[in-house]
Design an enzyme around this catalytic site. Structure first.
Site, PDB file in Angstrom:
ATOM      1  N   MET A  38      24.404   9.622   2.760  1.00 45.06           N
ATOM      2  CA  MET A  38      24.237  10.954   3.344  1.00 45.06           C
ATOM      3  C   MET A  38      24.443  10.926   4.853  1.00 45.06           C
ATOM      4  O   MET A  38      25.076  11.823   5.419  1.00 45.06           O
ATOM      5  CB  MET A  38      22.862  11.521   2.995  1.00 45.06           C
ATOM      6  CG  MET A  38      22.671  12.969   3.432  1.00 45.06           C
ATOM      7  SD  MET A  38      23.830  14.101   2.633  1.00 45.06           S
ATOM      8  CE  MET A  38      22.971  14.403   1.079  1.00 45.06           C
ATOM      9  N   LYS A  90     -18.077   0.051   5.829  1.00 48.91           N
ATOM     10  CA  LYS A  90     -18.566  -1.092   5.050  1.00 48.91           C
ATOM     11  C   LYS A  90     -20.060  -0.964   4.736  1.00 48.91           C
ATOM     12  O   LYS A  90     -20.492  -1.243   3.611  1.00 48.91           O
ATOM     13  CB  LYS A  90     -18.298  -2.372   5.844  1.00 48.91           C
ATOM     14  CG  LYS A  90     -18.693  -3.652   5.151  1.00 48.91           C
ATOM     15  CD  LYS A  90     -17.693  -4.055   4.103  1.00 48.91           C
ATOM     16  CE  LYS A  90     -17.989  -5.459   3.588  1.00 48.91           C
ATOM     17  NZ  LYS A  90     -17.072  -5.875   2.519  1.00 48.91           N
ATOM     18  N   GLU A 119       0.815  -1.221   0.000  1.00 43.96           N
ATOM     19  CA  GLU A 119       0.000   0.000   0.000  1.00 43.96           C
ATOM     20  C   GLU A 119       0.846   1.268   0.000  1.00 43.96           C
ATOM     21  O   GLU A 119       0.449   2.283  -0.578  1.00 43.96           O
ATOM     22  CB  GLU A 119      -0.945   0.007   1.197  1.00 43.96           C
ATOM     23  CG  GLU A 119      -2.050  -1.024   1.126  1.00 43.96           C
ATOM     24  CD  GLU A 119      -1.689  -2.349   1.777  1.00 43.96           C
ATOM     25  OE1 GLU A 119      -2.579  -3.210   1.925  1.00 43.96           O
ATOM     26  OE2 GLU A 119      -0.498  -2.523   2.139  1.00 43.96           O
ATOM     27  N   PHE A 162     -11.972  -6.584  13.986  1.00 46.95           N
ATOM     28  CA  PHE A 162     -10.876  -7.066  13.154  1.00 46.95           C
ATOM     29  C   PHE A 162     -10.510  -6.032  12.093  1.00 46.95           C
ATOM     30  O   PHE A 162     -11.362  -5.543  11.372  1.00 46.95           O
ATOM     31  CB  PHE A 162     -11.268  -8.392  12.489  1.00 46.95           C
ATOM     32  CG  PHE A 162     -10.210  -8.945  11.580  1.00 46.95           C
ATOM     33  CD1 PHE A 162      -9.014  -9.407  12.093  1.00 46.95           C
ATOM     34  CD2 PHE A 162     -10.407  -8.993  10.205  1.00 46.95           C
ATOM     35  CE1 PHE A 162      -8.027  -9.918  11.259  1.00 46.95           C
ATOM     36  CE2 PHE A 162      -9.432  -9.496   9.358  1.00 46.95           C
ATOM     37  CZ  PHE A 162      -8.232  -9.961   9.889  1.00 46.95           C
ATOM     38  N   GLN A 163      -9.242  -5.705  12.045  1.00 44.24           N
ATOM     39  CA  GLN A 163      -8.688  -4.724  11.102  1.00 44.24           C
ATOM     40  C   GLN A 163      -9.390  -3.369  11.196  1.00 44.24           C
ATOM     41  O   GLN A 163      -9.531  -2.659  10.199  1.00 44.24           O
ATOM     42  CB  GLN A 163      -8.737  -5.264   9.666  1.00 44.24           C
ATOM     43  CG  GLN A 163      -7.758  -6.409   9.434  1.00 44.24           C
ATOM     44  CD  GLN A 163      -7.562  -6.752   7.974  1.00 44.24           C
ATOM     45  OE1 GLN A 163      -8.422  -6.528   7.139  1.00 44.24           O
ATOM     46  NE2 GLN A 163      -6.400  -7.315   7.655  1.00 44.24           N
TER      47      GLN A 163
END
Length: 551
Positions: A458, A162, A50, A112-113
């Site tokens: 760097m 949802k 993602e 959940f999630q």
């Protein structure tokens, strides 16, 4: 017309002219992906992660000027977008991130999630929405695109529950909300012109806001009318062609000597779409000491935030520059000529990266977007790779996101429809190399110049200068064979060792990428002791560094 919330989303995206989405599906966005499948009018790029989707939407937005769009599911899918959203926020890139979430009945129950992605992203978005009722959805989507692309651009998040995705509601098509131009009082423009006309040595300083407003033609005319030298910040690279004689190169910690000298000698700084970050202003109290400063920006919050200015002009940079052209007077060419005389190309000493970058610039197809990750290679690229047109440069300036490059390069390729060049380091590439699989799958013509020095360059450079050479955890001990790795993913791998001919190897890479519409990784072996020079110590004045360089 009654349709589901998921279908409303897809239809509203089409209203906004969305043709490409970058994302990754999951349980909380199954209905959205089903609607996307059934509609079939929007191209979806399935990334490996993602975060890569967010960076791809960012790269797409930078090269097109349109709003980039990414999708992710709830929980870890949504949180994986956060770094990409923050990157876009810091660089004022228009993006709409769409996430799914649990249904209203499960919200706030540690389902959940489930995660409060709106709360998490509140400090790094222009605005965000939680859509709990399908009746609000279409209006929210339209407002999100308006907010992302108006004023100072930036990312907006839409979190769709949802139950909203499955609910049915009336959908009425609508045109995108028109963007309102900033109405800058002409008296402000006249006041700015008066200050500039009173000066003898004006310097134009161009930032990312100039790129966002597509100000290039007006800025070139303004510089020529004034006979004024121009310098740019990292985010302003490409706005003024690097081949233009007025262009002194980048200003800042690793900017050119000519730009630094012009800053010191100027009596008026005309700052256009820049926020005077610490990498440019360095010592905020001394940066413009004794000079007039005209600051043009579209965000009122930037005025006098980092540097005290003489006049602040709340305006679109392009419109302001156009309005200034007939009002400003020609300056003595001696000022411009003296500034140009100080402009010398940085040969980099024995640093091979400069030869690689200049050769790549010569061989890359015309109009190829240039993308970088973050670190030494980023600064070498800003110094040595010439760009002749705007909207070709993608780099994480404000956040400095290692791992930005691969995703952004994929987005830039789809946005521009042209082959791309990605300059990265072995430290950065290890953070995003999974997206090479996306580039192979999607047939992205991409040449990856992997500056392989075996160190976090760097950070190591800072340890060398400021930490008495105590190289704590900056020597990479990776055993990765990057050529074999590229080939295992289905890409072409080429080794460019320190004894190989640069031009022949890079010609092979570009020829293959263009002919086969496929990515090529060039493992460029360079020394871990090569530095980015010049360098100004953080918080120091420009004069101090120049004296050290002259000594």
């Amino acid at each position: 017309m009654k349709i589901s919330g998921a279908d409303i989303l897809i239809n509203c995206l089409l209203e906004q002219g969305v043709d490409t989405i970058f994302g990754y599906p999951g349980g909380s966005v199954l209905d959205i992906y089903d609607a996307l499948y059934r509609n079939g009018k929007i191209n979806h790029i399935l990334t490996a992660h993602e975060q890569g989707a967010a960076h791809a939407a960012d790269g797409y937005a930078r090269v097109t000027g349109k709003v980039g769009v990414c999708f992710a599911t709830s929980g870890p899918g949504a949180t994986n977008l956060v770094t990409g959203i923050a990157t876009a926020y810091m660089d004022s890139i228009p993006m709409v991130a769409v996430t799914g979430n649990v249904g209203l009945n499960n919200l706030g129950r540690d389902s959940f999630q489930e995660v409060d992605i709106a709360g998490i992203t509140m400090p790094i978005t222009k605005h965000n929405f939680i859509v709990k009722d399908v009746s609000e959805l279409a209006d929210v989507i339209r407002r999100a695109f308006y907010i992302a692309n108006s004023g100072r651009k930036g990312p907006v998040l839409i979190d769709i529950l949802k139950n909203v995705q499955t609910a049915v509601y009336d959908y009425e098509p609508a045109k995108p909300l028109p963007l309102k131009p900033y109405e800058t009082p002409h008296s402000k423009i006249e006041e700015a012109a008066e200050i500039i006309n009173q000066s003898k040595k004006p310097l134009l300083m161009v930032g990312g806001g100039a790129a966002a407003s597509d100000a290039t033609p007006h800025l070139i005319k303004l510089a020529k009318k004034l006979n004024a030298p121009v310098t740019y910040t990292l985010m302003g690279k490409g706005v003024i062609p690097d081949g233009e004689k007025y262009n002194l190169g980048m200003l800042g910690m690793h900017g050119t000597v000519a730009a630094a000298k012009a800053l010191i000698e100027s009596d008026c700084i005309v700052a256009l779409g820049t926020r005077f970050s610490d990498r440019v202003a360095l010592n905020r109290d001394l940066f413009a000491n004794g000079k007039k400063v005209v600051h043009v920006d579209i965000d009122n919050a930037e005025f006098n935030k980092n540097v005290a200015v003489t006049l602040s002009v709340l305006a679109d940079v392009s419109a302001c520059a156009k309005a200034l052209i007939p009002l400003v007077e020609n300056k003595d060419e001696k000022w411009l000529e003296s500034a140009i005389c100080a402009a010398q190309p940085n040969d980099g000493g024995n640093c091979r990266a400069y030869e690689i970058l200049r050769t790549a610039a010569k061989l890359a197809p015309a109009g190829s977007p240039l993308i970088t990750d973050v670190g030494q290679h980023q600064m070498w690229t800003a110094q040595a790779y010439p760009l002749e047109s705007p909207r070709r440069f993608c780099s994480s300036g404000g956040l400095g996101t290692m791992g930005y490059g691969m995703g952004a390069a994929i987005g830039a390729a789809f946005g521009s429809g042209k082959p791309c060049v990605l300059v990265t380091g072995d430290g950065c590439f290890n953070m995003n190399l999974n997206e090479l699989s996306t580039a192979v799958t999607e047939g992205v013509p991409l040449v990856i110049l992997l500056m392989n020095n075996g160190v976090l360059g760097m950070v190591r450079q800072w340890q060398k200068i400021f930490y008495d050479r105590r190289f704590s955890q900056t020597t990479l001990k990776k055993k990765t064979d990057y050529v074999k790795f590229a080939e295992s993913f289905g890409a072409k791998g080429i080794l460019l060792s320190e004894n190989d001919d640069v031009e022949s190897k890079l010609k092979e890479a570009f020829d293959y990428a263009v002919k086969n519409c496929a990515p090529v990784l060039v493992d460029c072996r360079i020394s871990g002791d090569d530095n980015v020079l010049p360098m100004i110590k953080p918080g120091a004045a420009y004069e101090t560094q120049l004296k050290k360089m002259e000594d």
